[in-house]
Scaffold this active site. Structure first.
Site, PDB file in Angstrom:
ATOM      1  N   ASP A   1      33.249  27.078  14.343  1.00 59.74           N
ATOM      2  CA  ASP A   1      32.448  27.735  15.377  1.00 59.74           C
ATOM      3  C   ASP A   1      31.902  26.709  16.366  1.00 59.74           C
ATOM      4  O   ASP A   1      31.878  25.503  16.104  1.00 59.74           O
ATOM      5  CB  ASP A   1      31.306  28.526  14.734  1.00 59.74           C
TER       6      ASP A   1
ATOM      7  N   ASP B   1      32.950  38.088  19.276  1.00 58.22           N
ATOM      8  CA  ASP B   1      32.000  38.496  18.242  1.00 58.22           C
ATOM      9  C   ASP B   1      31.798  40.001  18.241  1.00 58.22           C
ATOM     10  O   ASP B   1      31.219  40.550  17.302  1.00 58.22           O
ATOM     11  CB  ASP B   1      30.647  37.806  18.461  1.00 58.22           C
TER      12      ASP B   1
END
Length: 761
Positions: free
Chosen positions: A476, A542
């Site tokens: 990430d 997301d």
């Protein structure tokens, strides 16, 4: 007299042709980039170059302006120069002369590629013609007065993708400050419209279109990462171009740091598409003998956006490191538990996932240090003894016993100030001097350009990879780089950070062959062909609300094939939008990517678990098609329908998706085409019903089903839930008619999808 290059080079592959003009010792210029022109003679190429020279017009320089792949101001070019820099204000407008030309019959795409390039001798007088299929061309040019050497590499690769990059070396005796180095490809004046992408967190890759007018359309990425709002691919095409029609040229910069894409049209008629790395002030100062290599500029040409996209896909699929179509069904536990890590529920999730056919289990954020929320612990890459007194072994071992791979979340480049590593090494935080950048998701950025910081991260991650059998890293990168300077002097550090990230990924993979890495960056904030030289898939967004994902998957495939896109089944009620959707819409949407689950399946009903197992089985049965087929997207006049699919390379079968994302403008749309099939073959087309049919669907007669219209079958709402009596039989038609005339749609309520399987008979 020093020898100069005097040659033309023709490259031809997969329906694309490129003609390079290197006559007279000048930097290479593209005389043609587009459809394959067939075999060309020296006379043909000479005439082509002559026919493309602009006339001398009033109030312009007294010789035709020739625009090279690195546009030069000194030639009379008044657009953006390819090279900007100086040596204390001098040598700012170099005059390059090409000295050597080397070619190879295959692009040198990856390290360890086959044969080196051979030098081409080009005697003075008549230019030499060099003809290749796919191939690699390397040109070395110098400006001895300015003390600069330029090496341009141009390749026509698998799929017909054109790519190029430049390396600049300071051959002088003093420092040279490089401000900008961009390359550009010409496009013809028939390309009158521009299309690129934009977006934000949770809604990545939204298309935007505008006329190609005089001036510069400039897309700058200054986020220190690619960015959710990145142009991704900047296209120029003929008026009204669509997925299947119109000539289209597109470019992409394969770089994960600051970058530019631009389109430029001059009053004299020249049109260019180009880009490169965006260098911050003072970021690239070359000492004597030092060199800078820019990122690849990729170009794809085709008739329609689909052909442009498929060229990118074929180029990626030709890589020796490209993942196979047998990509494992994945579950990520983030939306199931968030930071609430406890062994019993995580084991329960593993048991239930394995029972329905999941093949990879990923533990997300919260397993390390003091990371009980997103305010603390980031950067302390040691398993939390508080949460995991026996380490991760109980979970990893059980996941393995259940026959699944194990994956783990990291965010290596980021740090919370409330962490042991930040307290011990505050100088490791990227900052433009003594002040800290503004916090972004409660975190700062670790400077991987500092060797000690890089070594700490590498060793901490390798220790975990050595201790546990980890098959997969979710990597990430949750914030933009602001004031990203390297202490103590605060000089810009984005370029060094990007290169160090690539190097760290490569080191981990070299130490653990078979390790896969996903590029996640607050969702889809680092999606580019630079990071994908080091990773194995991207997290598209997301937001996994299927209505939003329909559009995001559709446009992410403009660059990436489905197998590189993480595509998961959302929770019944989306955690990002609050919308509620039936499982059929969630699963039917997620199917067109690297399939997985992002849902607390412990809350699923027995019926939902059974249906979910059915979708997983369907994916496994067809993943060679889903992840190896050719992309098709269907231009539908009504935005309420998102339609497309994948077609097997041998045209033996195809899977199409027709999703409703709003009420139709007309009540019925009529016939919808199924493109991409072999027009000479016949196909049986049948709806795919893994679970119950979509709510409110009105099956047309060609489905070959009967409806159960009994009162007990009707739903409670104004639109009945229709039950089908018997399996659909479908219809058999030639591919020619399916592509042109098509089939009557099955109207549905919004936020539903129907899949159609076409199989040659």
């Amino acid at each position: 007299m020093t020898e100069t290059v005097n040659a033309y080079v023709v490259l031809r592959a997969d329906g694309v042709g490129v003609v390079l003009d290197l006559a007279g010792g000048r930097l290479p210029a593209i005389a043609h980039w587009g459809a394959d022109p067939g075999e060309l003679t020296l006379a043909d190429v000479t005439a082509l170059v002559t026919a493309g020279a602009y006339p001398m017009a009033p109030n312009l320089v007294d010789e035709p302006v020739r625009v090279g792949m690195l546009p030069e101001h000194r030639t009379g070019w008044m657009g953006r120069p390819g090279l900007s820099g100086s040596r204390g204000g001098r040598d700012w407008s170099p005059a390059f002369t090409t000295r050597t030309l080397r070619v190879a019959p295959q692009p040198l795409v990856e390290p360890g590629s086959p044969e080196p390039r051979r030098r081409v001798e080009t005697p003075s007088g008549r230019p030499t013609l060099v003809t290749l299929g796919t191939g690699s061309v390397e040109v070395t040019a110098v400006d001895e007065v300015a003390g600069l050497e330029l090496v341009l590499t141009v390749e026509l690769a698998a799929g017909g993708v054109l790519r190029s990059r430049a390396r600049l070396t300071n051959t002088g005796s003093t420092d040279y400050q490089l401000n900008d180095l961009v390359l550009a490809y010409p496009v013809p004046v028939v390309a009158s419209e521009l299309l690129d992408l934009t977006g934000r967190w949770g809604k990545e890759r939204v298309p935007q279109r505008r006329p190609f007018t005089i001036g510069t359309h400039l897309r700058e990425g200054r986020r220190g990462r690619t960015g959710a709002d990145a142009a991704t691919v900047l296209h120029a095409g003929t008026a009204g171009f669509g997925f299947g029609s119109g000539e289209v040229w597109g470019v992409h910069i394969g770089w994960s740091g600051n970058h530019t894409h631009y389109a430029e049209r001059m009053i004299t008629g020249e049109q260019l598409l180009g880009g490169g790395e965006l260098l911050l002030p003072g970021e690239m100062v070359l000492g004597p003998g030092e060199a800078y290599t820019g990122p690849w500029l990729y170009g794809s040409y085709g008739v329609g956006l689909d052909e442009v996209a498929r060229r990118f896909h074929r180029h990626l699929r030709a890589r020796p490191t490209h993942p196979s179509t047998q990509r494992p069904v994945t579950i990520n536990v983030w939306e199931a538990v968030y930071f609430d890590h406890s062994l019993p529920p995580l084991l329960e999730l593993a048991e239930q996932a394995a029972a329905i056919g999941v093949e990879r289990y990923v533990l997300d954020d919260g397993w390390f240090g003091a990371r009980r929320n997103d305010w603390a612990g980031l950067g302390d890459w040691q398993v939390s003894a508080e949460v995991w007194p026996d380490g991760l072994h109980p979970l990893v071992n059980r996941v393995r016993e259940l026959g699944m791979q194990f994956g783990l979340w990291f965010e290596p480049e980021m740090v919370n100030l409330d962490s042991d590593v930040a307290r011990a090494h505050p100088e490791w935080v990227l900052a433009a001097g003594d002040r800290l950048p503004p916090a972004f998701r409660h975190q700062q950025v670790l400077n991987l350009g500092i060797p000690e910081c890089y070594a700490y991260l590498r060793d901490a991650m390798l220790a975990l990879l050595d201790e546990y059998r980890i098959d997969y890293i979710k990597w990430d990168h949750n914030r933009d780089l602001i004031d990203a300077g390297s202490r103590p002097d605060g000089r810009p550090g984005v370029h060094a950070q990007t290169e160090a990230t690539y190097r760290l990924m490569d080191e981990l993979k070299a130490a653990h062959p078979g390790l896969e890495i996903e590029s996640c960056s607050a969702g889809g904030g680092r999606v580019d062909l630079g990071v994908l030289q080091h990773t194995d898939r991207v997290w598209v967004s997301d937001c996994i609300d299927p209505q939003e994902r329909q559009q995001m998957l559709r446009w992410t495939t403009q660059l990436l094939p489905p197998e590189l896109m993480g595509s998961h089944i959302a929770s019944g009620t989306s955690h990002t939008t609050g919308r509620t959707h039936e499982l059929g819409f969630r699963a039917g949407t997620a199917l067109f990517g690297h399939f997985g689950i992002e849902w607390d399946i412990r809350t699923a009903t027995p019926a939902e678990r059974a249906e979910l197992a059915g979708w997983i089985a369907f994916y496994k049965a067809h993943r060679d098609l889903l992840l190896g087929g050719d992309l098709v997207r269907i231009d539908v006049p009504d935005d309420s329908i998102v339609a497309g699919g994948v077609v097997a390379p041998d045209r033996s079968r195809a899977l199409y998706s027709f999703a409703t994302v709003a009420w139709h403008t007309p009540a019925l749309l009529g016939r919808l085409p199924l493109p991409g099939l072999d027009p000479a073959r016949r196909y049986r087309v049948s709806p795919v019903l893994v679970g119950p049919p979509p709510s409110g669907v009105l099956p047309p007669p060609w489905w070959g089903v009967e409806l159960d219209l009994s009162p007990e079958s009707a739903g409670a709402g104004p639109v009945p839930t229709l039950r089908l009596a018997g399996a659909p039989s479908g219809v058999v038609l030639p591919g020619s008619l399916l592509a042109t005339t098509g089939l009557i749609e099955a109207p549905m309520q919004p936020d539903h999808v129907v899949l159609y399987l076409a199989e040659a008979v």
